[in-house]
Design a protein around this motif. Structure first.
Motif, PDB file in Angstrom:
ATOM      1  N   MET A  70       7.287  15.832  47.475  1.00 47.10           N
ATOM      2  CA  MET A  70       6.933  15.754  46.059  1.00 47.10           C
ATOM      3  C   MET A  70       6.477  14.344  45.727  1.00 47.10           C
ATOM      4  SD  MET A  70       9.240  16.563  42.705  1.00 47.10           S
ATOM      5  CE  MET A  70      10.503  15.359  43.008  1.00 47.10           C
ATOM      6  N   ILE A  71       5.370  14.255  45.027  1.00 48.57           N
ATOM      7  CA  ILE A  71       4.917  12.943  44.559  1.00 48.57           C
ATOM      8  C   ILE A  71       4.861  12.993  43.030  1.00 48.57           C
ATOM      9  CG2 ILE A  71       2.962  11.345  44.479  1.00 48.57           C
ATOM     10  CD1 ILE A  71       2.308  12.283  47.360  1.00 48.57           C
ATOM     11  N   MET A  72       5.529  12.051  42.407  1.00 44.62           N
ATOM     12  CA  MET A  72       5.527  12.001  40.944  1.00 44.62           C
ATOM     13  C   MET A  72       4.978  10.671  40.478  1.00 44.62           C
ATOM     14  SD  MET A  72       8.998  13.448  39.311  1.00 44.62           S
ATOM     15  CE  MET A  72      10.086  13.033  40.597  1.00 44.62           C
ATOM     16  N   ILE A  73       4.208  10.708  39.408  1.00 47.46           N
ATOM     17  CA  ILE A  73       3.859   9.452  38.744  1.00 47.46           C
ATOM     18  C   ILE A  73       4.605   9.448  37.415  1.00 47.46           C
ATOM     19  CG2 ILE A  73       1.997   8.042  37.791  1.00 47.46           C
ATOM     20  CD1 ILE A  73       0.115   9.300  39.822  1.00 47.46           C
ATOM     21  N   VAL A  74       5.407   8.421  37.216  1.00 45.50           N
ATOM     22  CA  VAL A  74       6.208   8.367  35.991  1.00 45.50           C
ATOM     23  C   VAL A  74       5.887   7.087  35.221  1.00 45.50           C
ATOM     24  CG1 VAL A  74       8.066   9.682  37.097  1.00 45.50           C
ATOM     25  CG2 VAL A  74       8.202   7.180  37.023  1.00 45.50           C
ATOM     26  N   ASP A  75       6.218   7.144  33.912  1.00 44.28           N
ATOM     27  CA  ASP A  75       5.942   5.989  33.047  1.00 44.28           C
ATOM     28  C   ASP A  75       7.269   5.356  32.616  1.00 44.28           C
ATOM     29  OD1 ASP A  75       5.060   4.157  31.283  1.00 44.28           O
ATOM     30  OD2 ASP A  75       4.286   5.590  29.795  1.00 44.28           O
ATOM     31  N   LEU A  76       7.463   4.111  33.037  1.00 38.97           N
ATOM     32  CA  LEU A  76       8.726   3.435  32.710  1.00 38.97           C
ATOM     33  C   LEU A  76       8.750   2.860  31.294  1.00 38.97           C
ATOM     34  CD1 LEU A  76       9.924   1.375  35.815  1.00 38.97           C
ATOM     35  CD2 LEU A  76      10.348   3.746  35.226  1.00 38.97           C
ATOM     36  N   SER A  77       7.564   2.776  30.659  1.00 39.56           N
ATOM     37  CA  SER A  77       7.512   2.050  29.381  1.00 39.56           C
ATOM     38  C   SER A  77       8.309   2.750  28.278  1.00 39.56           C
ATOM     39  CB  SER A  77       6.061   1.842  28.937  1.00 39.56           C
ATOM     40  OG  SER A  77       5.464   3.087  28.658  1.00 39.56           O
ATOM     41  N   THR A  78       8.483   4.075  28.398  1.00 34.65           N
ATOM     42  CA  THR A  78       9.271   4.790  27.387  1.00 34.65           C
ATOM     43  C   THR A  78      10.758   4.718  27.703  1.00 34.65           C
ATOM     44  OG1 THR A  78       9.089   6.818  28.687  1.00 34.65           O
ATOM     45  CG2 THR A  78       7.450   6.505  26.945  1.00 34.65           C
ATOM     46  N   GLY A  79      11.083   4.304  28.912  1.00 31.09           N
ATOM     47  CA  GLY A  79      12.457   4.398  29.392  1.00 31.09           C
ATOM     48  C   GLY A  79      13.303   3.176  29.104  1.00 31.09           C
ATOM     49  N   ILE A 106      -4.653   8.990  40.462  1.00 35.24           N
ATOM     50  CA  ILE A 106      -4.843   8.732  41.878  1.00 35.24           C
ATOM     51  C   ILE A 106      -4.355   9.993  42.595  1.00 35.24           C
ATOM     52  CG2 ILE A 106      -2.597   7.593  42.297  1.00 35.24           C
ATOM     53  CD1 ILE A 106      -4.462   5.355  43.618  1.00 35.24           C
ATOM     54  N   SER A 107      -5.092  10.451  43.594  1.00 36.05           N
ATOM     55  CA  SER A 107      -4.776  11.772  44.147  1.00 36.05           C
ATOM     56  C   SER A 107      -3.543  11.724  45.054  1.00 36.05           C
ATOM     57  CB  SER A 107      -5.972  12.303  44.929  1.00 36.05           C
ATOM     58  OG  SER A 107      -6.023  11.675  46.191  1.00 36.05           O
TER      59      SER A 107
END
Lengths: 96, 462
Positions: free
Chosen positions: A51-60, B5-6
């Motif tokens: 699994m590859i996730m892109i997450v945003d830390l700025s809200t955290g 990005i893929s």
């Protein structure tokens, strides 16, 4: 390269033997710290879960190193390999 | 919304970082110490103590922060300082003996600071003697054995040749004698692993032992050394065996681009944290004794049985050229040595090639024409005559000035060892086989001494 406003994007990758509860275990930690999932891709090839996730830390409410620590511990519990990298690494290496 | 990005692109990078030992070999802080020049030893020492300690702490913190932020391993933290010969010049004018003691005390002080703060190496126990000696230069050469024997982290370099001025044979003779003294004053001759004699030593080299803070440099700067031979080897191994040379070159170039980009990203961020300018990325792919982190294996992946086999010069040419072309697209801040490294003991594939006889000193001399290594990390019998050591060095210097490039020699005459013996240096230095040196006599030639004039290339510069 961080063109999307104040986002702080981080790539989390999880690999290991497929079993129930991996996604739940990882996302529970993200939810606990109010970290938003921006993108997610998941595959199972020959029983290997990836699994590859892109997450945003700025809200955290957690820093990248702290999040990495917590996810490593959770990964050990679940028997999967977790890696956490800043998105700039991928952008630098994959974009001219 | 299109993907930022893929997943495939992410997977490729992760594979490099997690499975092919892609890391930053070193973040090297280049630091000016000219403000510590004094006629009083205590003043020099307290100035160095204060300045280098402060920067060491800042460097370690910045490197740790950046490593944690990006999730990228930064293997070593190093500092390169103004050549010590310059620092002790006023003292050397007063008294050679006083200056010698001061130079050794400076080395010991730097060593203490490094060990206390977790700095792996401090380079700059250096002198530039390619046309002649000043008093300060003489002090540095004279004290090399003590400075290296009494420290663990100090790296030393003597520049004995340059394209512009030729080769100082007297310096090579002196240094050859010192190489044997260093070997006999440290266990297994290990002190010699921290000493190199160079031609055209660059001012912004992040690699030890050749790193020093050049006179054209700013007050401080961050220079980056990347690793990643495993990434190139894996990229080649993914290709079909019948893939042609041009595609092979292109594959290496693309991988080198990515490796260099990582170096640039990390270097810029460390510089930002430190509040100093970012210097350069050295494009050279540093190998390590770890399996899968070998430049020799890249040549073998191209289709050679062992590094050193016929075809190795062409293979190494392809590698060096492709790394430079990929790297130069990835960063405009190139510098240092920027070629390919084939140090014998630090590269497990090179060591294996020595074991089977594919790599000899002759082969290394041929291969240095297309890379920037010279004769690096080569253990030789402890009873090798001084003139033979000098002659090996002089040949490398001649190649360097004729080809107008940087080359160095790092020989380790291992006391009591004969050709074929195995020696273990430990850690990043690896283990090695003592190599045979040519037995033919060169004494009368070396004894002539003096300066070898620069080549006609000098006149191209006016």
């Amino acid at each position: 390269m961080s063109s999307r406003g104040s986002e702080e994007l981080v790539v989390i990758s999880v690999t290991g033997a497929d079993k129930p509860g991996i996604v739940a275990g990882i996302t529970a930690i993200l939810a606990k710290h109010n970290v938003n999932i921006v993108d997610i891709a998941q595959t199972v090839v020959r029983g290997i879960f990836s699994m590859i996730m892109i997450v945003d830390l700025s809200t955290g409410n957690i820093t990248l190193p702290k999040l990495r620590e917590e996810l490593y511990i959770k990964g050990k519990e679940l028997g999967v390999e977790v890696s956490v990298h800043h998105i700039d690494v991928f952008k630098a290496m994959q974009r001219v | 919304m299109p993907r930022i990005i893929s997943p495939e692109e992410i997977s490729e990078v992760l594979e490099m970082l997690l499975f092919h030992d892609l890391d930053i070999r070193s973040a090297t802080l280049s630091l000016n110490l000219q403000d510590c020049i004094s006629r009083i030893e205590d003043e020099i020492l307290s100035c160095i103590e204060e300045k280098v300690s402060l920067y060491s702490k800042k460097l370690v913190k910045a490197v740790d922060n950046v490593s944690k932020k990006y999730g990228v391993k930064i293997v070593t933290k190093r500092i390169a300082v103004t050549p010590i010969s310059i620092i002790i010049e006023p003292l050397a004018r007063k008294s050679f003996e006083e200056a010698s003691n001061a130079a050794i005390n400076i080395a010991k002080s730097l060593d203490r600071i490094a060990i206390l703060n977790g700095i792996d190496y401090i380079g700059g126990y250096a002198a530039f003697v390619h046309k002649g000696f000043t008093q300060g230069d003489k002090v540095v050469v004279e004290t090399l054995p003590k400075a290296l024997a009494l420290t663990q982290t100090i790296a030393a370099m003597i520049n004995a040749a340059s394209t512009a001025t030729g080769i100082n044979v007297d310096a090579i003779k002196d240094v050859s004698r010192k190489i044997l003294e260093i070997a006999h004053s440290t266990p297994k001759g290990i002190g010699c692993t921290r000493f190199t004699i160079m031609a055209n030593a660059p001012e912004d080299n992040p690699f030890m032992p050749g790193a020093y803070h050049g006179l054209g440099e700013p007050e401080a700067a961050i220079n980056i050394a990347v690793s990643g031979p495993g990434v190139i080897e894996a990229a080649i191994n993914r290709l079909d065996e019948k893939i042609d040379m041009r595609t092979l070159h292109d594959t290496i170039k693309r991988a080198a681009f990515k490796i260099t980009r990582l170096g640039e990203l990390v270097g810029r961020e460390i510089a930002k944290e430190l509040g100093i300018p970012f210097g350069i990325v050295d494009l050279s792919l540093a190998p390590s004794p770890k399996i899968g982190d070998s430049v020799a294996r890249i040549l073998e992946a191209m289709g050679l049985e062992y590094a050193g086999a016929p075809g190795s010069i062409a293979a190494l040419y392809i590698l060096t050229d492709a790394v430079k072309k990929g790297g130069t697209m990835a960063t405009s801040s190139i510098g240092g040595l920027s070629g390919a490294f084939i140090p014998v003991s630090e590269d497990w594939g090179m060591l294996r090639a020595v074991e089977v006889g594919a790599i000899t000193i002759d082969r290394l001399e041929a291969m240095m024409m297309v890379c920037n290594t010279g004769i690096d990390m080569v253990a030789i019998p402890g009873d090798t005559p001084i003139e033979t050591i000098a002659a090996i060095i002089i040949d490398v210097m001649a190649a360097a000035i004729m080809l107008d490039k940087t080359l160095g020699v790092r020989l380790i005459p291992v006391p009591g060892a004969k050709a074929g013996d195995r020696v273990d240096f430990g850690g990043l230095l690896g283990s090695t086989i003592v190599m045979d040196v040519p037995k033919f006599n060169c004494k009368k030639f070396i004894e002539r001494g003096g300066l070898i004039p620069p080549s006609i290339k000098r006149l191209d510069k006016g």
